[in-house]
Design a protein around this motif. Structure first.
Motif, short mmCIF file in Angstrom:
data_model
loop_
_atom_site.label_atom_id
_atom_site.label_comp_id
_atom_site.label_asym_id
_atom_site.label_seq_id
_atom_site.Cartn_x
_atom_site.Cartn_y
_atom_site.Cartn_z
N VAL A 39 0.90 -0.96 0.18
CA VAL A 39 -0.21 -0.08 -0.04
C VAL A 39 1.01 1.25 -0.04
N GLN A 40 1.88 1.45 0.90
CA GLN A 40 2.90 2.58 0.88
C GLN A 40 3.65 2.72 -0.48
N LEU A 41 4.16 1.52 -1.10
CA LEU A 41 4.60 1.42 -2.17
C LEU A 41 3.77 2.19 -3.44
N PHE A 42 2.48 1.67 -3.71
CA PHE A 42 1.80 2.03 -4.70
C PHE A 42 0.84 3.47 -4.31
N GLU A 43 0.98 3.67 -3.17
CA GLU A 43 0.32 4.99 -2.52
C GLU A 43 -1.28 5.14 -2.61
N VAL A 44 -1.78 3.81 -2.56
CA VAL A 44 -3.26 3.79 -2.75
C VAL A 44 -3.84 3.27 -1.57
N GLY A 45 -4.74 3.64 -0.91
CA GLY A 45 -5.52 2.88 0.41
C GLY A 45 -4.73 3.19 1.48
N ASN A 46 -3.85 4.27 1.44
CA ASN A 46 -2.70 4.21 2.94
C ASN A 46 -3.79 4.24 4.06
N GLU A 47 -4.80 5.29 4.28
CA GLU A 47 -5.74 5.22 5.29
C GLU A 47 -6.67 4.11 5.83
N GLU A 48 -7.09 3.68 4.64
CA GLU A 48 -7.96 2.67 4.97
C GLU A 48 -7.08 1.36 5.39
N CYS A 49 -6.03 1.12 4.73
CA CYS A 49 -5.25 0.00 5.18
C CYS A 49 -4.68 0.33 6.85
N SER A 50 -4.37 1.44 7.13
CA SER A 50 -3.81 1.74 8.49
C SER A 50 -4.84 1.38 9.25
N VAL A 51 -6.16 1.89 9.14
CA VAL A 51 -7.33 1.55 9.98
C VAL A 51 -7.48 -0.01 9.96
N ILE A 52 -7.70 -0.74 9.01
CA ILE A 52 -7.88 -2.10 9.17
C ILE A 52 -6.81 -2.79 9.88
N LEU A 53 -5.53 -2.53 9.82
CA LEU A 53 -4.43 -3.16 10.37
C LEU A 53 -4.73 -2.88 11.92
N LEU A 54 -4.90 -1.71 12.10
CA LEU A 54 -4.93 -1.16 13.49
C LEU A 54 -6.11 -2.17 14.18
N TRP A 55 -7.19 -2.21 13.79
CA TRP A 55 -8.31 -2.96 14.49
C TRP A 55 -8.14 -4.58 14.47
N THR A 56 -7.68 -4.92 13.13
CA THR A 56 -7.37 -6.28 13.15
C THR A 56 -6.41 -6.94 14.12
N TYR A 57 -5.23 -6.13 14.08
CA TYR A 57 -4.01 -6.47 15.07
C TYR A 57 -4.64 -6.28 16.43
N SER A 58 -5.51 -5.33 16.96
CA SER A 58 -6.01 -5.05 18.25
C SER A 58 -6.96 -6.36 18.43
N ALA A 59 -7.65 -6.72 17.65
CA ALA A 59 -8.76 -8.05 17.86
C ALA A 59 -7.96 -9.20 17.88
N ALA A 60 -6.59 -9.18 17.23
CA ALA A 60 -6.03 -10.36 17.08
C ALA A 60 -5.43 -10.89 18.69
N ALA A 61 -5.08 -9.83 19.31
CA ALA A 61 -4.67 -10.23 20.82
C ALA A 61 -5.41 -11.02 21.31
N ILE A 62 -6.97 -10.84 21.13
CA ILE A 62 -7.87 -11.75 21.80
C ILE A 62 -8.04 -13.03 21.14
N ALA A 63 -8.20 -12.91 19.72
CA ALA A 63 -8.61 -13.84 19.03
C ALA A 63 -7.49 -15.28 18.82
N LEU A 64 -6.00 -14.49 19.08
CA LEU A 64 -5.11 -15.47 18.89
C LEU A 64 -4.99 -16.20 20.25
N THR A 65 -5.43 -15.78 21.42
CA THR A 65 -5.45 -16.27 22.53
C THR A 65 -6.41 -17.36 22.83
N ALA A 66 -7.54 -17.01 22.17
CA ALA A 66 -8.67 -17.89 22.14
C ALA A 66 -8.45 -19.01 21.40
N TRP A 67 -8.10 -18.79 20.13
CA TRP A 67 -7.82 -19.88 19.12
C TRP A 67 -6.63 -20.79 19.53
N SER A 68 -5.59 -20.18 20.20
CA SER A 68 -4.65 -21.30 20.76
C SER A 68 -4.96 -21.95 21.87
#
Length: 174
Positions: free
Chosen positions: A137-166
């Motif tokens: 996304v950074q390389l092609f300079e398309v969707g920077n803001e959207e990618c940032s938001v998606i990564l922020l919330w998926t990584y935040s939710a992953a802390a709980i999800a990975l613990t539960a799945w594990s």
């Protein structure tokens, strides 16, 4: 046809494609590998240089991810329903599908009986999106803001999800 072939040739001449080709070449041909890889090889300096560059890759990607996550705190055009759908699909539905695939493969004797191996395979389905997506996304300079938001919330939710799945997978596979 000419346009497709010229586009394909341009892709094949890109630095990652050339590096991949040489990597396979040096990895597959024993005498080429013995020139570079080893303690007393004549071109050991190439291996040492590549190791030094490789050691800095993970910290650089982590800094890039941190910068993207910081951008995700700003306002975004991504709707909350879209974020929730992505998180559910990525961290709940995909691991369930992966669990069924791994269990089916194990039942058909396509996988070793080792539960740790099966655990690692299913956990690959439960991981948050790859940081390489943010690099693209950074390389092609398309969707920077959207990618940032998606990564922020998926990584935040992953802390709980990975613990539960594990926890669930350790209970299921042991």
């Amino acid at each position: 046809m000419v346009e497709v072939m010229s586009h394909l040739l341009a892709e094949l001449m890109s630095p990652p494609a050339i590096a991949t080709f040489f990597g396979f070449l040096f990895g597959a041909v024993a005498w080429l590998r013995n020139i570079i890889i080893g303690d007393d090889t004549p071109l050991r300096v190439i291996q040492d240089s590549l190791q030094l560059l490789g050691n800095g890759t993970i910290p650089c990607i982590t800094l890039l991810l941190g910068g993207n996550l910081a951008q995700g705190l700003k306002s975004s055009s991504v709707k909350p329903l879209t974020l929730i759908s992505i998180i559910i699909a990525r961290l709940l539905l995909l691991p369930i599908i992966g669990l069924f695939i791994v269990r089916a493969a194990a039942n058909f004797d396509l996988l070793p009986v080792d539960p740790l191996f099966q655990y690692v395979l299913v956990m690959q389905y439960a991981m948050p999106p790859a940081m390489n997506i943010s690099t693209m996304v950074q390389l092609f300079e398309v969707g920077n803001e959207e990618c940032s938001v998606i990564l922020l919330w998926t990584y935040s939710a992953a802390a709980i999800a990975l613990t539960a799945w594990s926890t669930f997978l350790l209970w299921l596979l042991s």
